[in-house]
Each structure stands twice: as structure tokens, then as C-alpha cells.
Design a protein around this motif. Structure first.
Motif, PDB file in Angstrom:
ATOM      1  N   ASN A  82     -14.825   2.248   2.071  1.00 53.29           N
ATOM      2  CA  ASN A  82     -13.358   2.248   2.134  1.00 53.29           C
ATOM      3  C   ASN A  82     -12.859   0.799   2.026  1.00 53.29           C
ATOM      4  O   ASN A  82     -13.664  -0.137   2.074  1.00 53.29           O
ATOM      5  CB  ASN A  82     -12.841   2.942   3.418  1.00 53.29           C
ATOM      6  N   GLY A  83     -11.557   0.658   1.916  1.00 53.02           N
ATOM      7  CA  GLY A  83     -10.987  -0.680   1.753  1.00 53.02           C
ATOM      8  C   GLY A  83     -11.157  -1.534   2.996  1.00 53.02           C
ATOM      9  O   GLY A  83     -11.306  -2.759   2.904  1.00 53.02           O
ATOM     10  N   THR A  84     -11.133  -0.897   4.160  1.00 53.22           N
ATOM     11  CA  THR A  84     -11.304  -1.634   5.419  1.00 53.22           C
ATOM     12  C   THR A  84     -12.696  -2.247   5.489  1.00 53.22           C
ATOM     13  O   THR A  84     -12.864  -3.417   5.864  1.00 53.22           O
ATOM     14  CB  THR A  84     -11.090  -0.682   6.616  1.00 53.22           C
TER      15      THR A  84
ATOM     16  N   THR B  14       1.767  -5.195   6.531  1.00 49.14           N
ATOM     17  CA  THR B  14       0.557  -4.665   5.905  1.00 49.14           C
ATOM     18  C   THR B  14       0.011  -3.563   6.789  1.00 49.14           C
ATOM     19  O   THR B  14       0.459  -3.379   7.926  1.00 49.14           O
ATOM     20  CB  THR B  14      -0.500  -5.776   5.713  1.00 49.14           C
ATOM     21  N   PHE B  15      -0.975  -2.840   6.249  1.00 51.23           N
ATOM     22  CA  PHE B  15      -1.683  -1.873   7.074  1.00 51.23           C
ATOM     23  C   PHE B  15      -2.559  -2.657   8.063  1.00 51.23           C
ATOM     24  O   PHE B  15      -3.067  -3.728   7.724  1.00 51.23           O
ATOM     25  CB  PHE B  15      -2.530  -0.958   6.190  1.00 51.23           C
TER      26      PHE B  15
ATOM     27  N   THR C 102      -5.901  -4.974   7.432  1.00 49.48           N
ATOM     28  CA  THR C 102      -5.987  -6.359   6.936  1.00 49.48           C
ATOM     29  C   THR C 102      -6.308  -7.305   8.094  1.00 49.48           C
ATOM     30  O   THR C 102      -7.115  -8.220   7.962  1.00 49.48           O
ATOM     31  CB  THR C 102      -4.643  -6.792   6.304  1.00 49.48           C
TER      32      THR C 102
ATOM     33  N   ASP D 279      -5.785  -9.323  -0.378  1.00 46.50           N
ATOM     34  CA  ASP D 279      -5.773  -7.894  -0.078  1.00 46.50           C
ATOM     35  C   ASP D 279      -4.929  -7.240  -1.169  1.00 46.50           C
ATOM     36  O   ASP D 279      -3.697  -7.261  -1.127  1.00 46.50           O
ATOM     37  CB  ASP D 279      -5.186  -7.622   1.317  1.00 46.50           C
TER      38      ASP D 279
ATOM     39  N   CYS E  90      -5.152  -4.046  -2.000  1.00 46.98           N
ATOM     40  CA  CYS E  90      -5.300  -2.598  -1.827  1.00 46.98           C
ATOM     41  C   CYS E  90      -4.122  -1.833  -2.442  1.00 46.98           C
ATOM     42  O   CYS E  90      -4.244  -0.659  -2.769  1.00 46.98           O
ATOM     43  CB  CYS E  90      -5.464  -2.259  -0.349  1.00 46.98           C
ATOM     44  N   HIS E  91      -2.971  -2.510  -2.603  1.00 46.54           N
ATOM     45  CA  HIS E  91      -1.801  -1.868  -3.225  1.00 46.54           C
ATOM     46  C   HIS E  91      -1.698  -2.192  -4.713  1.00 46.54           C
ATOM     47  O   HIS E  91      -0.745  -1.735  -5.343  1.00 46.54           O
ATOM     48  CB  HIS E  91      -0.509  -2.382  -2.578  1.00 46.54           C
TER      49      HIS E  91
ATOM     50  N   SER F 267      -8.578  -0.740  -2.402  1.00 42.29           N
ATOM     51  CA  SER F 267      -8.818   0.531  -1.698  1.00 42.29           C
ATOM     52  C   SER F 267      -8.612   1.681  -2.685  1.00 42.29           C
ATOM     53  O   SER F 267      -7.750   1.605  -3.562  1.00 42.29           O
ATOM     54  CB  SER F 267      -7.820   0.686  -0.546  1.00 42.29           C
TER      55      SER F 267
ATOM     56  N   LYS G  29      -3.491   5.675  -3.334  1.00 41.70           N
ATOM     57  CA  LYS G  29      -3.565   4.461  -4.162  1.00 41.70           C
ATOM     58  C   LYS G  29      -3.583   4.827  -5.661  1.00 41.70           C
ATOM     59  O   LYS G  29      -3.540   5.995  -6.017  1.00 41.70           O
ATOM     60  CB  LYS G  29      -4.809   3.650  -3.781  1.00 41.70           C
TER      61      LYS G  29
ATOM     62  N   TYR H  45       5.871  -1.436   6.670  1.00 45.05           N
ATOM     63  CA  TYR H  45       5.003  -1.040   7.768  1.00 45.05           C
ATOM     64  C   TYR H  45       5.670  -1.424   9.082  1.00 45.05           C
ATOM     65  O   TYR H  45       6.528  -2.308   9.101  1.00 45.05           O
ATOM     66  CB  TYR H  45       3.673  -1.795   7.703  1.00 45.05           C
TER      67      TYR H  45
HETATM   68  C1  LIG Z   1      -2.751  -3.314   2.424  1.00 45.13           C
HETATM   69  C2  LIG Z   1      -3.932  -2.473   2.835  1.00 45.13           C
HETATM   70  N1  LIG Z   1      -5.044  -3.094   3.240  1.00 45.13           N
HETATM   71  C3  LIG Z   1      -6.145  -2.398   3.605  1.00 45.13           C
HETATM   72  C4  LIG Z   1      -6.160  -1.012   3.588  1.00 45.13           C
HETATM   73  C5  LIG Z   1      -7.377  -0.287   4.045  1.00 45.13           C
HETATM   74  O1  LIG Z   1      -7.914   0.520   3.043  1.00 45.13           O
HETATM   75  P1  LIG Z   1      -8.684   1.883   3.416  1.00 45.13           P
HETATM   76  O2  LIG Z   1      -7.682   2.874   3.880  1.00 45.13           O
HETATM   77  O3  LIG Z   1      -9.333   2.268   2.105  1.00 45.13           O
HETATM   78  O4  LIG Z   1      -9.683   1.533   4.455  1.00 45.13           O
HETATM   79  C6  LIG Z   1      -5.024  -0.336   3.172  1.00 45.13           C
HETATM   80  C7  LIG Z   1      -5.018   1.134   3.136  1.00 45.13           C
HETATM   81  O5  LIG Z   1      -4.073   1.810   3.321  1.00 45.13           O
HETATM   82  C8  LIG Z   1      -3.873  -1.074   2.796  1.00 45.13           C
HETATM   83  O6  LIG Z   1      -2.749  -0.459   2.415  1.00 45.13           O
END
Ligand SMILES: Cc1ncc(COP(=O)(O)O)c(C=O)c1O
Length: 382
Positions: free
Chosen positions: A55-57, A81-82, A85, A153, A155-156, A179, A184, A324
């Protein structure tokens, strides 16, 4: 009732066939599709290396680890951000430092970065919020004088461009993180990736993804063909072959996905030009946004009606989201000692922000319906 949410995936028969083919093959994980997906992503963004993650995290965690982020370090990022990050740095014991955002793009305000740099700052993580790139050249100019690493980051922002460069090509950074969550641009269910031009970082990312285990270049003498070594503490952050096959198939459609998102934005712009309720996003001159979100802001007089608007739209099957809550306002971060008020523009952005629906299958009629319901509700006198 028809549900129109703020985002959702598009999976077609080709995608399904690609996954089923893997299910019939010899490898469900650690097979050939993983490297194939990595090579396809690397070719798309123009980077030398890509490593995919579960996953992105996990991808962020691995990237921060690869630059050696540790408990003695601070890292700078955006509060809009989510939480991932920032959390990924907490996993390594480092201290997040939040810099306020630009009121229009929601991106980190580059002009406010330098004042937050200390002797402990190791890393800065710009977030390309909603798919609109940060002004990376300006950011690079600020931080390179201090020897600070940059991890984007993104991811977007798969499919976005900064000036003439695709987001993902690490021109002003060490690594770029993506991500593949279903909302996405492309999805693998769960999934993420890191792009880099550094072979050294690439090797560190691979090691971290697989428990710190290697089958090459040993510390001790090899006992035989079965031999492997765990040389660092890593994780199981692997992506499967089913997911990778889905990713390869989805990536082929990325151009079409981004084009459709840009078309949806043009519909919103036509309907929302000069409207009395909302400020709408605009691309800066250096940006080609891939519009992960269509992030609008309620004008001052209507902020008090946000809750009512959300509730009434939900009754019509229209599910907006807010991106957010500033990261440091979450209870966990409050317990760590972050104070409300440290990034006033981000807090104001949060009060105003609403993400309107944007995804491949959304039609012009859907967009008209969403906008007309917003106008009807906010047009009522209270
Ligand atoms: C800006 C941002 N960073 C990191 C992530 C984490 O990605 P993931 O949900 O794939 O773990 C997200 C996911 O929503 C995100 O929007």
C-alpha cells in the motif's frame, strides 16, 4: 437509489481477465508480474527504478527508512494530507513538523518552509494535494542549501505533470511515492510504489519490503543454494502477482482516466463559474493536474451550512468527503503536544473544503445533478 460518491474505481473485463490469468498461473505472489508492473511504472514516469508495495503507507515507510530517517530527526510536511504521510515518519520515531498551506491549492506553502528548518531537519515531504503538483523547483531551491532530502508524496498525482516533467520522475527529489487505493487514478485494491533514480535507495527499498532479507551479497559465507540472510529489520510489504497484473492492466488506461477527470473538471467549471457559494480550484501555470479530487471551498457566508449540505446531499445519494482534517488536529497528535492554531490557513481550508464527485464513470448528467442540488440547498434562505 443511485449512489454518487466522491471517488471510485473503474475495473473492466480486461482487468478481470488479467487477474484471473494469474490465478491460473504458477505464482500468486513473488512471481513475474511484480517486476513487470514495476518496469511498466518506471517506463511511464521515466524513473530508473520502481519498487511496488502492499500500500502507499508501506511505500512511504520504506522511502523514509531508505533515507535513514530516525528518532533524532525532524521531517517537514503538510497538515493537509492523509495521516499516513506523517504517521510513516512516526513509525521510525522521527518528529513531524507541519508547515502551513496555500489557501487555493492546499499544497505546502513553499515560502514558509525555511523558517521551520532546524539542525535536526532531515527530510521534507511535499504532498501533491488533489493531483496538483507542488512548485518543486522553488522547494528544491529552498531546501538544497540545507542538505535536506526530499520525498514526494504523489499518492494523489499519478498522471500529473510539473512543468514539462511527469510527476514520478524524481527530478527535484530522491523518491516519489504513489498509492493504488481504489479512489486513486489506477487501482490494485491496495497497493503503492516508490520511484527513484538511485540504485542505492532502490536496494534499500527492496530489502525493507522483504523482512530485510536478501539472497545476494551476503555478510557471512553462503551455506549452499538455499541460503539467504536477514541483514536488517524489514517488513512483509509485498504486493501480490494478482494485484500487479491488475496494476499493469489499469496503467494502460491511465491516459484515458486522467483525460476523463479533466473533462469532468471542465463540466464543473462551466456550471460553477461565478457561483455565489463555492470557490473552485484552478491550476497554477506550472501545473497539469491529474485531478484526484475536485476540491472546492465554501465561501465564508456558507461555511456554517456545511454539515446540513453533507447530510441533505447524502439523502439524495450524493456522498461528498472532506480532505482533510489537518493531521495535527487528530487526538493522537494532540496527545503528542501539537496545538490547534499552528497552521491557520490549513485549519481554514479544512472548514471550507468539500470534495465533489470525480471518477471515470461519472457522467455530465451526474455533475449537473450534483451542482443543481448544491445550488438548491444553499439557495434556500435559512
Ligand atoms: C496523500 C496520501 N498519502 C498517503 C496515502 C496512503 O496510501 P494507502 O492508502 O495506499 O496506504 C494516501 C491514501 O489515501 C494519501 O492520500
Amino acid at each position: 437509489m443511485r449512489i454518487i460518491s466522491y471517488g471510485r474505481q473503474y475495473v473492466d473485463d480486461d482487468d478481470i481477465r488479467a487477474v484471473v490469468d494469474v490465478l491460473r498461473s504458477d505464482f500468486l505472489t513473488q512471481g513475474p508480474k511484480v517486476k513487470e508492473f514495476e518496469d511498466a511504472l518506471a517506463e511511464y514516469v521515466g524513473a530508473k527504478f520502481v519498487v511496488v508495495f502492499s500500500n502507499g503507507t508501506a511505500a512511504l515507510h520504506a522511502a523514509y527508512n531508505a533515507v535513514g530517517l530516525s528518532p533524532k530527526d525532524e521531517f517537514i510536511t503538510s497538515p493537509i494530507t492523509f495521516v499516513a504521510t506523517s504517521n510513516a515518519g512516526l513509525y521510525l520515531g522521527a518528529v513531524p513538523v507541519f508547515v502551513d498551506v496555500e489557501a487555493d491549492t492546499g499544497n505546502i506553502d513553499v515560502s514558509k518552509v525555511e523558517e521551520k528548518i532546524t539542525g535536526r531537519t532531515k527530510l521534507i515531504v511535499p504532498v501533491h494535494y488533489a493531483g496538483h503538483p507542488v512548485d518543486m523547483e522553488r522547494l528544491y531551491d529552498v531546501v538544497q542549501r540545507h542538505g535536506i532530502r526530499i520525498i514526494e508524496d504523489a499518492c494523489h498525482a499519478l498522471g500529473a505533470r510539473y512543468k514539462d516533467t511527469r510527476v514520478g520522475f524524481p527530478l527535484y527529489s530522491d523518491m516519489v511515492v504513489f498509492s493504488f487505493h481504489p479512489v486513486k487514478h489506477i487501482t490494485t485494491g491496495e497497493g503503492g510504489a516508490v520511484a527513484t533514480n538511485s540504485e542505492c535507495l532502490y536496494k534499500r527499498l527492496l530489502l525493507f519490503r522483504q523482512h530485510g532479507i536478501t539472497k545476494h551479497r551476503f555478510v557471512n559465507l553462503s551455506d549452499g543454494p538455499w541460503y539467504y540472510e536477514m541483514q536488517e529489520l524489514g517488513f512483509n510489504y509485498r504486493l501480490t502477482d494478482m494485484q500487479s497484473a491488475l496494476g499493469i492492466s489499469q496503467l494502460r488506461k491511465l491516459g484515458m482516466f486522467v483525460e476523463k477527470r479533466r473533462q469532468i473538471v471542465s463540466w464543473y467549471e462551466k456550471l460553477l463559474g461565478n457561483n455565489p457559494y463555492l470557490d473552485i480550484p484552478k491550476e497554477r501555470e506550472y501545473a497539469f493536474s491529474s485531478w484526484h479530487l475536485y476540491s472546492v471551498r465554501l465561501k465564508e457566508d456558507y461555511i456554517g451550512r456545511k454539515r446540513e449540505l453533507f447530510e441533505r446531499l447524502a439523502e439524495d445519494g450524493i456522498r461528498l468527503q472532506v480532505h482533510y482534517i489537518p493531521v495535527y488536529m487528530h487526538p493522537y497528535y494532540q496527545k503528542l503536544g501539537y496545538k490547534v492554531g499552528i497552521c491557520p490557513i490549513a485549519e481554514d481550508f479544512y472548514r471550507k473544503e468539500m470534495s465533489l464527485p470525480i471518477y471515470y464513470l461519472l457522467t455530465e448528467d451526474d455533475v449537473c445533478y450534483v451542482v443543481s442540488r448544491i445550488h438548491e440547498i444553499l439557495g434556500e434562505q435559512v
